[in-house]
Design an enzyme around this catalytic site. Structure first.
Site, mmCIF file in Angstrom:
data_model
loop_
_atom_site.group_PDB
_atom_site.id
_atom_site.type_symbol
_atom_site.label_atom_id
_atom_site.label_comp_id
_atom_site.label_asym_id
_atom_site.label_seq_id
_atom_site.Cartn_x
_atom_site.Cartn_y
_atom_site.Cartn_z
ATOM 1 N N HIS A 85 -6.675 0.379 -9.556
ATOM 2 C CA HIS A 85 -5.507 0.007 -10.225
ATOM 3 C C HIS A 85 -4.490 0.032 -8.632
ATOM 4 O O HIS A 85 -3.166 0.253 -8.510
ATOM 5 C CB HIS A 85 -4.923 1.725 -10.889
ATOM 6 N N ARG A 86 -4.948 -0.119 -7.562
ATOM 7 C CA ARG A 86 -4.047 -0.516 -6.296
ATOM 8 C C ARG A 86 -2.699 -1.650 -6.405
ATOM 9 O O ARG A 86 -1.684 -1.658 -6.340
ATOM 10 C CB ARG A 86 -4.952 -1.366 -5.069
ATOM 11 N N ALA A 87 -3.246 -3.101 -7.631
ATOM 12 C CA ALA A 87 -2.456 -4.031 -7.749
ATOM 13 C C ALA A 87 -1.123 -3.489 -8.353
ATOM 14 O O ALA A 87 0.174 -3.419 -8.237
ATOM 15 C CB ALA A 87 -3.033 -4.724 -8.404
ATOM 16 N N ASP B 283 -8.553 -5.728 -0.324
ATOM 17 C CA ASP B 283 -7.620 -4.640 -1.590
ATOM 18 C C ASP B 283 -7.310 -3.937 -1.131
ATOM 19 O O ASP B 283 -5.874 -2.871 -0.867
ATOM 20 C CB ASP B 283 -8.621 -4.782 -2.048
ATOM 21 N N TYR C 236 1.149 -0.924 -5.959
ATOM 22 C CA TYR C 236 1.243 -1.746 -4.031
ATOM 23 C C TYR C 236 2.250 -2.418 -5.240
ATOM 24 O O TYR C 236 4.149 -2.723 -4.502
ATOM 25 C CB TYR C 236 0.701 -2.834 -4.168
#
Length: 681
Positions: A277-279, A196, A282
């Site tokens: 919330h990284r998705a 991730d 990014y």
């Protein structure tokens, strides 16, 4: 595909004149685009590529590096950008490969012993993170890299700053490389929380036709016979890609994305069941990078769909049913049409037909005039692409899922099946991973770290002890922290009481022998503790010997009471002693029972009968609760045949923080499979 034919590309210097051109690689269109997007925005988050042997992972990484523009740095700095005041020079973009055996000192930096001895003060020697700043940091076989070193690397790259606090050092320097990593799923799994940390995670495995394989072979032969001529043939296309990449970096700061487009990315992540919330963060940067690569300053719908394919889809739980959207994102429900009042109906019926036709024509003329006025005010709106896609890519009800989105999920599943058990730290056996301050006697001295700790003080110590060249004091001593592979211990705790005892024992014996056949490769051990009558006994102590197991498991009496509490206590004792030996990474207790304990723990231990009746359920929960403190895993396999069991297997699993499985027909194959799954969790 070329890596397996051309041989190890890591032996070639990483310059544009000696690597295989990225444009000449057959296939991999998605991977090529992903690497270019990461090169447009190096702070995007990096790319990790999974794939089997010879799928061209290293060739792609080095081919991308050959396209990167040169950088201007300040002389004597860690690739710092020039400020116009200090002297600077232009160098090729660095390409730093992290070896599998890298130590923390070499990675983050350490004391420069030579300069520290000469200058009499602590001097910092930069590590690989400093050398890779503003270049490419490449990790081949990242799943085999030391976990502590990997965490340090990802933390520094993620924050953009490498902070070193060790051996009298207090140094911080920028660390903003383009991170590219590869791994082969057949050689071991990579944890989801580490995956991730990368923006884009794709699979290099591709299905190629016979014609494509012939083309790959011919291309590899041409490159091997005359690499200079081969590169010259692809020079024009490579220069075009390099120019496009350079211009995209200049356009990137001017690219804008609307709030509606951000909302679309967030909704895609919610539909896919993405955690964290990284998705979406990014994906936002990927969409902007793709717009810049196409020479646009506004993100459109195609950019968003590409971001979903590259970032959100590999993280999505595509196999699970689609989740419901939050209340604030539910589409408004259409209210049923209301019947018009009778007066309106009568007026409509009595209205002449020609009058109705004239009214319809006038409304159409007004709509045409409004559309013409809108086109005059914004002439580009008619031809401009939609800003937000009309359908969600991950919503199975609105659009079919692209099979390419599932490729990385398949690679992860394959890696999970071949994952390793774990690693343990040791003071006397294993691979040297880092120096530590010794605690007590024993252990191996880390000579390198000891010299680094003593180097800054040599000048002052020589004044106190003239004539001595090297003075090492007790405060300078550093010990080696070693790391080695370790297996696991599976303790089968089997209820040998009651009418089903014989079936349970036969299944448990079969599971023991099944696991022992794989014990040598994974360094696993197996133990068997049956409980019946008044006590539990260790029938098979922890072992990896199939011969000893068969001999111990030949005869076993069944029937009588069910001292479940004593069985849990015995398993906990055996597991805790095994963990203290330092030879195992984890202990899993597999309790095969219906959860009906009827013998108090005090009676099993030979204690006097208490005056107050013991609450057997509460006692069982207390014994199971100690598993958390001891670091033991508990897997309860409930063999109760009734639909609603009267035992407390589920409560025991919850008290121990373990797992509960209801398996009335507990065969040896099923028990062994569930135990292996518990080990890999």
């Amino acid at each position: 595909m070329l890596e397996g034919i051309l041989g190890p590309m890591s032996a070639l210097p990483s310059t544009a004149n000696q690597v295989f051109p990225l444009a000449a690689v057959t296939g991999h269109p998605t991977l090529k685009l992903a690497l270019l997007l990461a090169a447009v925005d190096p702070g995007l988050g990096g790319v990790v590529i999974a794939g089997g042997r010879g799928t061209g992972k290293s060739v792609l990484a080095r081919g991308l590096h050959a396209l990167l523009p040169a950088i201007e740095i300040i002389d004597g700095s860690f690739n710092a950008e020039p400020d116009g005041e200090q002297p600077s020079r232009v160098i090729p973009a660095p390409f730093v490969q992290v070896p599998l055996g890298v130590t923390e000192d070499r990675l983050v930096g350490s004391v420069d012993v030579t300069r520290s001895l000469a200058e009499g003060k602590t001097v910092f020697q930069p590590g690989l993170l400093a050398e890779a700043h503003r270049g490419v940091l490449y990790i081949d076989e990242i799943n085999l890299l030391d976990l502590n070193a990997l965490n340090l690397l990802l933390a520094a790259v993620g924050s953009g700053l490498n902070q070193v606090e060790r051996e009298g050092l207090s140094v911080a320097h920028p660390c903003k490389p383009l991170l590219i990593a590869t791994f082969n799923p057949e050689e071991g799994a990579m944890a989801d929380h580490l995956l991730d940390r990368f923006a884009i995670a794709l699979c290099a495995d591709q299905t190629v036709s016979t014609a494509e394989r012939v083309l790959i072979t011919e291309t590899a032969i041409d490159y091997a016979e005359n690499s200079t001529t081969f590169r010259r043939q692809w020079q024009e296309e490579s220069d075009a890609i390099a120019t496009q990449l350079l211009l995209a970096r200049q356009w990137l700061p001017d690219v804008v994305i609307s709030n509606a487009q951000i909302t679309y990315l967030v909704q895609e992540a919610l539909i896919g069941g993405v955690v964290g919330h990284r998705a979406e963060l990014y994906a936002l940067r990927v969409a902007k990078a793709n717009a810049a690569l196409d020479g646009r300053n506004v993100v459109d719908a195609e950019d968003l769909q590409l971001a979903v394919r590259l970032v959100i889809a590999p993280r999505a739980k595509l196999s699970a049913p689609s989740q419901e959207a939050p209340p604030d994102q539910q589409p408004p429900q259409e209210s049923p049409p209301q019947e018009p009042p009778p007066s309106s109906e009568n007026q409509a019926e009595n209205q002449p037909e020609n009058q109705a036709d004239n009214q319809t024509e006038s409304e159409a003329e007004n709509e045409n005039k409004d559309s013409e006025n809108n086109q005059e005010e914004n002439p580009e709106s008619a031809d401009s692409p939609p800003a937000v896609p009309e359908e969600f890519m991950l919503d199975a009800e609105s659009i079919a899922i692209d099979p390419e989105l599932l490729s990385f999920q398949a690679a992860k599943s394959k890696a999970a099946r071949s994952g390793s058990r774990g690693l343990v730290l040791s003071n006397n056996r294993g691979r040297y991973v880092r120096p530590v301050i010794p605690r007590g006697p024993g252990g191996r001295i880390a000579v390198d770290a000891t010299l680094r700790a003593a180097a800054p003080y040599q000048k002052s110590r020589r004044e106190r002890f003239p004539g001595r060249k090297l003075i090492v004091e007790e405060v300078d001593i550093r010990a080696k922290q070693l790391q080695r592979k370790a297996g696991a211990l599976v303790i089968f705790l089997v209820d040998a009481s009651g009418s089903m005892a014989l079936n349970r024992m036969q299944s448990a014996k079969g599971a023991v022998l099944r696991l022992l056949t794989e014990a040598y490769e994974n360094r696993d051990e197996v133990a068997l503790i049956p409980f019946r009558g008044e006590q539990a006994e260790v029938l098979l102590p922890p072992t990896r010997s199939i011969t000893a197991a068969k001999r111990r498991l030949e005869t076993m009496a069944c029937g009588g009471g069910s001292p479940l509490a004593h069985g849990l206590a015995q398993a906990a004792k055996v597991g805790a002693n095994a963990l203290q030996s330092g030879d195992l990474s984890q202990v899993v207790v597999v309790a095969i029972t219906d959860g009906r304990g009827n013998v108090p723990l005090g009676r099993s231990l030979g204690l006097p009968e208490p005056e107050v009746t013991v609450d057997l359920k509460q006692e069982l929960k207390e014994v199971a609760g100690r598993y958390r403190l001891l670091g033991l895993k508990l897997l309860v396999i409930d063999t109760e045949r009734k639909f609603i069991g009267s035992g407390m297997g589920k409560e025991l699993a919850e008290a121990a923080g373990g797992r509960y499985v209801q398996l009335p027909k507990a065969s040896d194959q099923a028990i062994a499979a569930i135990a292996l799954e518990a080990l890999n969790r």
